[in-house]
Structure formats: structure tokens, C-alpha cells
Design a protein around this motif. Structure first.
Motif, PDB file in Angstrom:
ATOM      1  N   ASN A 389       0.850  -1.198   0.000  1.00 56.09           N
ATOM      2  CA  ASN A 389       0.000   0.000   0.000  1.00 56.09           C
ATOM      3  C   ASN A 389       0.889   1.252   0.000  1.00 56.09           C
ATOM      4  OD1 ASN A 389      -1.179   2.164   2.117  1.00 56.09           O
ATOM      5  ND2 ASN A 389      -2.872   1.334   0.946  1.00 56.09           N
ATOM      6  N   SER A 390       0.589   2.169  -0.930  1.00 59.86           N
ATOM      7  CA  SER A 390       1.483   3.319  -1.122  1.00 59.86           C
ATOM      8  C   SER A 390       1.610   4.178   0.137  1.00 59.86           C
ATOM      9  CB  SER A 390       0.971   4.177  -2.276  1.00 59.86           C
ATOM     10  OG  SER A 390      -0.347   4.612  -1.992  1.00 59.86           O
ATOM     11  N   ARG A 391       0.500   4.406   0.825  1.00 61.31           N
ATOM     12  CA  ARG A 391       0.543   5.288   1.993  1.00 61.31           C
ATOM     13  C   ARG A 391       1.324   4.644   3.134  1.00 61.31           C
ATOM     14  NH1 ARG A 391      -2.612   9.523   3.647  1.00 61.31           N
ATOM     15  NH2 ARG A 391      -1.481  10.627   5.282  1.00 61.31           N
ATOM     16  N   THR A 394       4.911   5.132   2.330  1.00 64.08           N
ATOM     17  CA  THR A 394       5.427   6.488   2.574  1.00 64.08           C
ATOM     18  C   THR A 394       5.506   6.755   4.078  1.00 64.08           C
ATOM     19  OG1 THR A 394       3.223   7.468   2.464  1.00 64.08           O
ATOM     20  CG2 THR A 394       4.477   7.459   0.431  1.00 64.08           C
ATOM     21  N   ASN A 395       4.603   6.159   4.837  1.00 65.86           N
ATOM     22  CA  ASN A 395       4.639   6.324   6.299  1.00 65.86           C
ATOM     23  C   ASN A 395       5.704   5.448   6.947  1.00 65.86           C
ATOM     24  OD1 ASN A 395       2.479   8.028   6.045  1.00 65.86           O
ATOM     25  ND2 ASN A 395       0.967   6.618   6.899  1.00 65.86           N
ATOM     26  N   THR A 398       4.583  -0.483   7.522  1.00 66.73           N
ATOM     27  CA  THR A 398       3.961  -1.412   6.577  1.00 66.73           C
ATOM     28  C   THR A 398       3.563  -2.763   7.182  1.00 66.73           C
ATOM     29  OG1 THR A 398       6.175  -2.104   5.953  1.00 66.73           O
ATOM     30  CG2 THR A 398       5.120  -0.473   4.532  1.00 66.73           C
ATOM     31  N   HIS A 450      -6.829   8.192  -2.828  1.00 66.18           N
ATOM     32  CA  HIS A 450      -5.416   7.837  -2.955  1.00 66.18           C
ATOM     33  C   HIS A 450      -4.553   9.016  -2.514  1.00 66.18           C
ATOM     34  CE1 HIS A 450      -1.782   6.031  -4.538  1.00 66.18           C
ATOM     35  NE2 HIS A 450      -1.512   7.198  -5.118  1.00 66.18           N
ATOM     36  N   PRO A 451      -3.481   8.856  -1.827  1.00 66.87           N
ATOM     37  CA  PRO A 451      -3.009   7.611  -1.224  1.00 66.87           C
ATOM     38  C   PRO A 451      -3.504   7.498   0.232  1.00 66.87           C
ATOM     39  CG  PRO A 451      -1.288   9.276  -1.125  1.00 66.87           C
ATOM     40  CD  PRO A 451      -2.525   9.951  -1.641  1.00 66.87           C
ATOM     41  N   THR A 452      -4.301   6.497   0.497  1.00 70.29           N
ATOM     42  CA  THR A 452      -4.745   6.256   1.872  1.00 70.29           C
ATOM     43  C   THR A 452      -4.561   4.779   2.209  1.00 70.29           C
ATOM     44  OG1 THR A 452      -7.033   5.790   1.225  1.00 70.29           O
ATOM     45  CG2 THR A 452      -6.536   8.065   1.848  1.00 70.29           C
ATOM     46  N   LEU A 453      -4.502   4.505   3.510  1.00 64.37           N
ATOM     47  CA  LEU A 453      -4.399   3.122   3.982  1.00 64.37           C
ATOM     48  C   LEU A 453      -5.650   2.344   3.592  1.00 64.37           C
ATOM     49  CD1 LEU A 453      -2.979   3.835   7.562  1.00 64.37           C
ATOM     50  CD2 LEU A 453      -1.694   3.005   5.577  1.00 64.37           C
ATOM     51  N   GLU A 455      -7.112   2.161   0.930  1.00 64.58           N
ATOM     52  CA  GLU A 455      -7.021   1.492  -0.376  1.00 64.58           C
ATOM     53  C   GLU A 455      -6.688   0.004  -0.200  1.00 64.58           C
ATOM     54  OE1 GLU A 455      -5.354   4.266  -3.772  1.00 64.58           O
ATOM     55  OE2 GLU A 455      -4.389   4.716  -1.849  1.00 64.58           O
TER      56      GLU A 455
END
Ligand code: FAD
Ligand code: NAD
Length: 471
Positions: A389-391, A394-395, A398, A450-453, A455
């Protein structure tokens, strides 16, 4: 003693169940009195439960993150020090703000608040031993019992809330213990264990079952939670029974044994947290004066409209059936009042979410895979890891995944299980989906920002009826 007028509704207990029922009843135009003996509204949840634990969880997480999770983000911090006294003060400030808020809501809605311990003298009358001295008699056409629960003690280990503690002591320790044994790897054990582990205590959790988090947690998610919490420094002994303990020495000794029987072993720790569950609290209510009994687990027995065998006396929250959760208690508060006022009310017990506020959080709603399998229904599973997941990337946070279980024939969602940062917020969408009888495709075809968890939530749904895009 002063004699009072008969109210439409008297509520014993000003916890989440009781105070919500009181406000709802006043909003419905009923004359209502709420009796609370603590001297403060909000019950276990606001005073020694949900709220103070989340204050400590949040701030201990921040502390732990600043210590261990900043450098690779490009943040260099100097001397980091724990000021436990201030952390406790911050917790107390949150609690005080919220409990005073409830008192304000009582005033705003015209709920009469009587501070003292209520005891039935007959089916319509309650004698209140007032906190400030004296007695008051309160009469109710309808009565709701909402007296909550208390920690189940461990036989042979006397609770002093300093060395042998329940969650209440764990929310107020004055120094960080060097070691702690947690008896019971349920939600309290893992949340409070996390707090003290992050602050520097060597925490060992002893759990009778083969999995942590309690039997409601999906086994696959529980395994993942255990692995992640272990990585954070907590130790686990599952399939292990605590047989007894001895707190007389310098260190507390705890005797353990394999759950299925076997060799005994002794563990030592400075502090022992007893977290083996909670039991309904009805002491001092004078149930014997009105001929009401509790069942073998101490619960007051009710019908589907929350009525005891005395139909105008109802029971809600922790002191009766169902999960001991604040939001469950709250729903029952509203429904019980609706039964009184309108003759109908409803709580969907199949759509009550559970959240464990560790990091990452674990949240679920509906059935877990063990339960669906046992029911014999054919099912599909879709999962999506936060590592894709993108967010979450970035955070740099994961760990975890979303797991969705849907009926193989109808695609209707049967259960949703999440482990990951923000799982407790995300599960609201899952609860709504189950409440509305959604299919996994309903979610998979709904746009998520987008981008959110969240997703990951959508993509787990896509993976249930088809394929995820990003994994
Ligand atoms: P309570 O909140 O226990 O309230 C009952 C009230 O009745 C008490 O204030 C008591 O003083 C009063 N009372 C009892 N007898 C009398 C009498 N005779 N006269 C007058 N007053 C009386 N749930 C969640 O959903 N989320 C969480 O994050 C969460 N965290 C928790 C953390 C901890 C450490 C603990 C212990 C619990 C947590 N819970 C959580 C559970 C939640 O606190 C309970 O489910 C909730 O408080 C139940 O509400 P209740 O109103 O039924 O009972
Ligand atoms: P629990 O029932 O969730 O967990 C108790 C655990 O102790 C179980 O897993 C059980 O197998 C284990 N156990 C019992 N006896 C044992 C023994 N002798 N040796 C080893 N293990 C043993 O109870 P809890 O964690 O004490 O929580 C009490 C209640 O408070 C729960 O109903 C919970 O839902 C509620 N609560 C909720 C939250 C939340 O929603 N985030 C937070 C805290 C508490």
C-alpha cells in the motif's frame, strides 16, 4: 430521608451504558434520574478503561517511536527522556475533560444526577447512600441496571494495585518496573503490556490458549500480531496456564505449566498484571430484595428487550450478556430506552466491531475464519498486505494486512480482519458494509481516496471476488 417523585426512568450506574441511556431518555422526553456511586460519570470506560489506556498507548507509542523510529526518517533527536509523572498527568487531563463533558451533557439534557450507591428496596424503589452523606429514595416507573463489571481476581494473588495489579493499577504505576508478568494475553494484557514494554519494562505474557488476543481474533491475524509484538520486545508463553503465585518475597513468583499438563516452571517479576477477564458487577444492588438472580457467570438474565423477569426492570452493558465493550453498551443504552418509549429497538450483535489498540492495531467485525469454517459455509478470502500500500510505504509503517471473508455463493461479506496502523478507524467501513449486507464487490467497486491506507481495504475486497491490482 427525602421522598422523591416517581420518575419515568431511573438508571443505576453512570458508565457508558447508563449515561447514554440517560441522555437518550431525556431527549425522548422522559423524566430521568441516573445514580452513580463513583463520584464521576463515565464508568470504567472513561475513568479506568478505554480512555486512560488510549492516552497511555498513544503517548508511550510516541515515546517509543522517537527513541527507535526517527533516524531513518531524517529526524535526529537529542536526549529523549521519559517524564512518567507528566505522561500520567496528560492521561488524567483527558479523562477529566471527558467525564466533565458527560456531566455537562446531563445538565444540558435535564438528567437528574444522584451521586451515591443505589440499592433496591422494592421493585420500584431504590435507596441511595449518598456520597456526601445521608440517604435519598428514588422511585422509578422503569428502571435500568447498568452497573458494569470488575476485574476477575486470580485466586491466591491478592491485588494491591502496586505490585499485583489489574488494569486499574497498570494505568497508574508511579515508576517503570524492570519486569512484568502479564497473566492473560487478551486485549487488556496486550494493550497494557505494550504500554509498559514501550516504556522499558521486560514484559512476559502468559496465555492459556494457543493464540493471543482472545478467541474472537482471527487465528492468522493473531499469529501475525504475536510476531510483531515479539519483535517489539514482548515475550509470549502461549498454551501455558498460570497455576498460582506468591507475592511475599522481593520478586513475585508465578508458577506456570503447559496448558495440557506437564512440567511446572517458575517465573519471577517485579510486577504482575492480572488480566484474565472481567466479571459482571452487581454487589450491593440488593437484588435479593426484589428476587432477581444472576447466572453462573454473574450476569443478570434478560430477554431480547433487555427485560428481567420483572418487566419494568431492564439490564444493559457489561453486567449482562454479550461482549464487554463500550460501544456495545452504548447501543444497548439507546435500544433499551427505545423499547421503553416506543416499544421497539434494535442492536445488530453481528456487527459490533472489536479493536485492540496496540501498534499496529488489530480490528475486526463479523466472523473469523475459524468460525466461518466451522459453520460449513463455503467462503472466499481476499487479503492485501500493507507492504503493498502506497501510503503505508510512505509512512514507513507497513506491518500487517486486510483480510476479507465472503460467502462463496452470494459474495456477502461474513467477516473483516485488519492488522495495521489505523485498523481501528478503518473497521468502521467494514462494520457499515456488514450492517448493509454488502458484497465484497460492492466495496471493490467503491472509490477510495489515494493515497490512503483504506485502499488496502478496497484491494482486499477486490482480491475476494477477483484480483487486487497492486499485489
Ligand atoms: P461501567 O463502565 O463499568 O459502568 C458502571 C458504573 O456503575 C460504574 O461507574 C459503577 O461505579 C456504577 N455502579 C455500580 N454499582 C452501582 C450502584 N449500586 N449504585 C450506583 N452506581 C453503581 N471497551 C471498548 O469498547 N474499547 C476500549 O478501548 C476499552 N478499553 C478498556 C480498557 C480497560 C483497561 C478496561 C478495564 C475496559 C475497557 N473497555 C473498552 C471495556 C469498557 O470499559 C466497558 O465495556 C464499558 O465501560 C461498559 O460500560 P457499562 O456502563 O456497562 O459499565
Ligand atoms: P479477555 O477475556 O479478553 O482475555 C483474558 C485472557 O486470559 C484469555 O485469553 C484467557 O485465555 C486468558 N487466561 C485466563 N485464565 C488464565 C490463566 N490461568 N493462565 C493464563 N491465561 C489465562 O479479558 P481481558 O483482556 O482481561 O479484558 C476484559 C474485558 O475488557 C474484555 O471483555 C475486553 O473486551 C474488554 N476490553 C476491551 C478493550 C478494547 O476494546 N480495546 C480494551 C481492554 C479491555
Amino acid at each position: 430521608a427525602t421522598e422523591a417523585e416517581e420518575k419515568d426512568l431511573v438508571i443505576i450506574g453512570g458508565g457508558v451504558a447508563g449515561y447514554v441511556a440517560a441522555i437518550k431518555a431525556a431527549q425522548e422526553g422522559l423524566k430521568v434520574t441516573c445514580i452513580e456511586k463513583r463520584g464521576v460519570l463515565g464508568g470504567t470506560c472513561l475513568n479506568v478503561g478505554c480512555i486512560p489506556s488510549k492516552a497511555l498507548l498513544n503517548n508511550s507509542y510516541l515515546y517509543h517511536q522517537i527513541l527507535h523510529d526517527t533516524k531513518h526518517r531524517g529526524i535526529e533527536v537529542g536526549d529523549v527522556k521519559l517524564n512518567l509523572e507528566q505522561m500520567m498527568k496528560a492521561k488524567d487531563t483527558s479523562v477529566a475533560g471527558l467525564t466533565k463533558g458527560v456531566e455537562f451533557l446531563f445538565k444540558k439534557n435535564g438528567v437528574e444526577y444522584v451521586k451515591g450507591t443505589g440499592t433496591f428496596t422494592n421493585e420500584h424503589e431504590i435507596k441511595v447512600n449518598l456520597i456526601d452523606g445521608g440517604e435519598q429514595t428514588v422511585r422509578g416507573k422503569n428502571i435500568i441496571i447498568a452497573t458494569g463489571s470488575e476485574a476477575t481476581p486470580f485466586p491466591g494473588l491478592e491485588i494491591d494495585e502496586k505490585r499485583v495489579i489489574t488494569s486499574t493499577g497498570a494505568l497508574a504505576l508511579e515508576k517503570v518496573p524492570e519486569s512484568m508478568i502479564v497473566i492473560g494475553g487478551g486485549i487488556i494484557g496486550l494493550e497494557m503490556g505494550s504500554v509498559w514494554s514501550r516504556l522499558g519494562t521486560k514484559v512476559t505474557v502468559v496465555e492459556f490458549l494457543g493464540q493471543i488476543g482472545g478467541p474472537g481474533m482471527d487465528a492468522e491475524i493473531s499469529k501475525s500480531a504475536q510476531k510483531i509484538l515479539k519483535k517489539q520486545g514482548m515475550d509470549f508463553k502461549v498454551n501455558t496456564k498460570v497455576m498460582g503465585g506468591d507475592a511475599s518475597g522481593d520478586k513475585i513468583k508465578i508458577n506456570i505449566e503447559a496448558a495440557k499438563g506437564g512440567k511446572e516452571e517458575t517465573l519471577n517479576a517485579e510486577v504482575v498484571l492480572v488480566a484474565i477477564g472481567r466479571r459482571p458487577y452487581t454487589a450491593g444492588l440488593g437484588l435479593e430484595n426484589i428476587g432477581l438472580d444472576t447466572d453462573d457467570k454473574g450476569r443478570l438474565v434478560i430477554d431480547s428487550e433487555y427485560r428481567t423477569k420483572i418487566p419494568h426492570i431492564r439490564v444493559i452493558g457489561d453486567c449482562t450478556f454479550g461482549p464487554m465493550l463500550a460501544h456495545k453498551a452504548e447501543e444497548e443504552g439507546v435500544a433499551a430506552v427505545e423499547f421503553i418509549k416506543k416499544g421497539y429497538g434494535h442492536v445488530n450483535y453481528g456487527a459490533i466491531p472489536s479493536v485492540m489498540y496496540t501498534h499496529p492495531e488489530v480490528a475486526w467485525v463479523g466472523q473469523n475464519e475459524q468460525e466461518v469454517k466451522a459453520s460449513g459455509v463455503k467462503y472466499n478470502i481476499g487479503t492485501f498486505p500493507f507492504s503493498a500500500n502506497s501510503r503505508a510505504k510512505t509512512n514507513m509503517d507497513t506491518d500487517g494486512m486486510v483480510k476479507m471473508i465472503a460467502d462463496a455463493e452470494t459474495d456477502r461479506i461474513l467477516g473483516i480482519h485488519i492488522i495495521g496502523a489505523g485498523a481501528g478507524e478503518m473497521i468502521a467501513e467494514g462494520t457499515l458494509a456488514i450492517e448493509y449486507g454488502a458484497s465484497s464487490e460492492d466495496i471493490g467497486r467503491t472509490s477510495h481516496a489515494h493515497p490512503t491506507l483504506s485502499e488496502a481495504f478496497k484491494e482486499a475486497a477486490m482480491a475476494t471476488y477477483g484480483k487486487a491490482i497492486h499485489f
